[in-house]
Write a protein that holds these residues in place. Structure first.
Motif, short mmCIF file in Angstrom:
data_model
loop_
_atom_site.label_atom_id
_atom_site.label_comp_id
_atom_site.label_asym_id
_atom_site.label_seq_id
_atom_site.Cartn_x
_atom_site.Cartn_y
_atom_site.Cartn_z
N ALA A 9 0.82 -1.22 0.00
CA ALA A 9 0.00 0.00 0.00
C ALA A 9 0.85 1.27 0.00
CB ALA A 9 -0.95 -0.01 1.19
N GLU A 10 1.90 1.30 0.80
CA GLU A 10 2.76 2.49 0.87
C GLU A 10 3.52 2.69 -0.44
OE1 GLU A 10 6.13 4.51 3.77
OE2 GLU A 10 5.64 2.40 4.03
N GLU A 11 4.03 1.60 -1.02
CA GLU A 11 4.74 1.69 -2.29
C GLU A 11 3.81 2.13 -3.41
OE1 GLU A 11 8.05 -1.84 -1.49
OE2 GLU A 11 6.05 -2.37 -2.22
N MET A 12 2.59 1.59 -3.43
CA MET A 12 1.62 1.96 -4.46
C MET A 12 1.23 3.43 -4.33
SD MET A 12 -0.06 1.16 -7.14
CE MET A 12 -0.30 -0.57 -7.34
N SER A 13 1.05 3.88 -3.11
CA SER A 13 0.72 5.28 -2.88
C SER A 13 1.83 6.20 -3.39
CB SER A 13 0.48 5.52 -1.39
OG SER A 13 0.24 6.89 -1.15
N ALA A 14 3.08 5.84 -3.10
CA ALA A 14 4.23 6.64 -3.56
C ALA A 14 4.30 6.64 -5.08
CB ALA A 14 5.52 6.10 -2.96
N GLN A 16 1.87 6.05 -7.34
CA GLN A 16 0.76 6.79 -7.94
C GLN A 16 0.92 8.29 -7.74
OE1 GLN A 16 -2.58 4.68 -6.20
NE2 GLN A 16 -2.82 3.45 -8.05
N ALA A 17 1.41 8.70 -6.58
CA ALA A 17 1.63 10.13 -6.33
C ALA A 17 2.71 10.67 -7.27
CB ALA A 17 2.03 10.36 -4.87
#
Length: 164
Positions: A9-14, A16-17
């Motif tokens: 989740a944290e990697e995906m958020s980074a 996508q941002a």
């Protein structure tokens, strides 16, 4: 064949941002350059890189590497700049096969007129939003990514399993 290492989740958020911010910033830069100077972002980069090069000239192959475009893409952009009198091409002294891109006096004037608006957009939508520490971290991270991508190492050689 090993299993894919999916993003958490944290990697995906980074990720996508990063994607969204980079696309939005590129659009803002394109809008500003088109309206202020009739330039594309790659054309502006070509002018800026040439302006910082010795004698305001650079081999086309080196310019393509710095602008991060294909040779044919660079040829197209330089041709557009030539039509406007902002850049000219000439042969390399001592190497008839080599071609230099040269920033003209008109190209330098055009760049000097355009650069303040470009910097304003970059500052407004990126630089001034970040602390010095965030800028240092971002620069470090992007240099690592550039180094990995410019290394020429095939993707398969860089893939490792989570347990490695």
């Amino acid at each position: 064949m090993s299993e894919s290492r999916w993003l958490d989740a944290e990697e995906m958020s980074a990720w996508q941002a990063f994607l969204t911010a980079s696309h939005l910033l590129d659009r803002r830069i394109e809008e500003q350059l088109k309206s202020a100077a009739g330039l594309t972002h790659p054309q502006f980069e070509i002018l800026a890189i040439l302006s910082a090069s010795p004698e305001r000239r650079l081999r086309m192959t080196e310019l393509a590497r710095r602008v991060v475009v294909s040779k044919s893409g660079l040829t197209y952009q330089v041709t557009q700049l030539e039509k406007r009198g902002l850049v000219e091409r000439t042969t390399c002294p001592g190497d008839d096969r080599g071609v230099l891109a040269v920033l003209t006096a008109e190209g330098m004037r055009h760049l000097e007129k355009t650069a303040p608006g470009h910097v304003e957009v970059v500052r407004r939508f990126l630089i001034d939003l970040l602390s010095r520490q965030e800028l240092t971290t971002m620069a470090s991270a992007m240099h690592k990514a550039q180094e990995a991508m410019r290394s020429g190492e095939p993707l398969s050689a860089r893939h490792t399993d989570a347990g490695d």
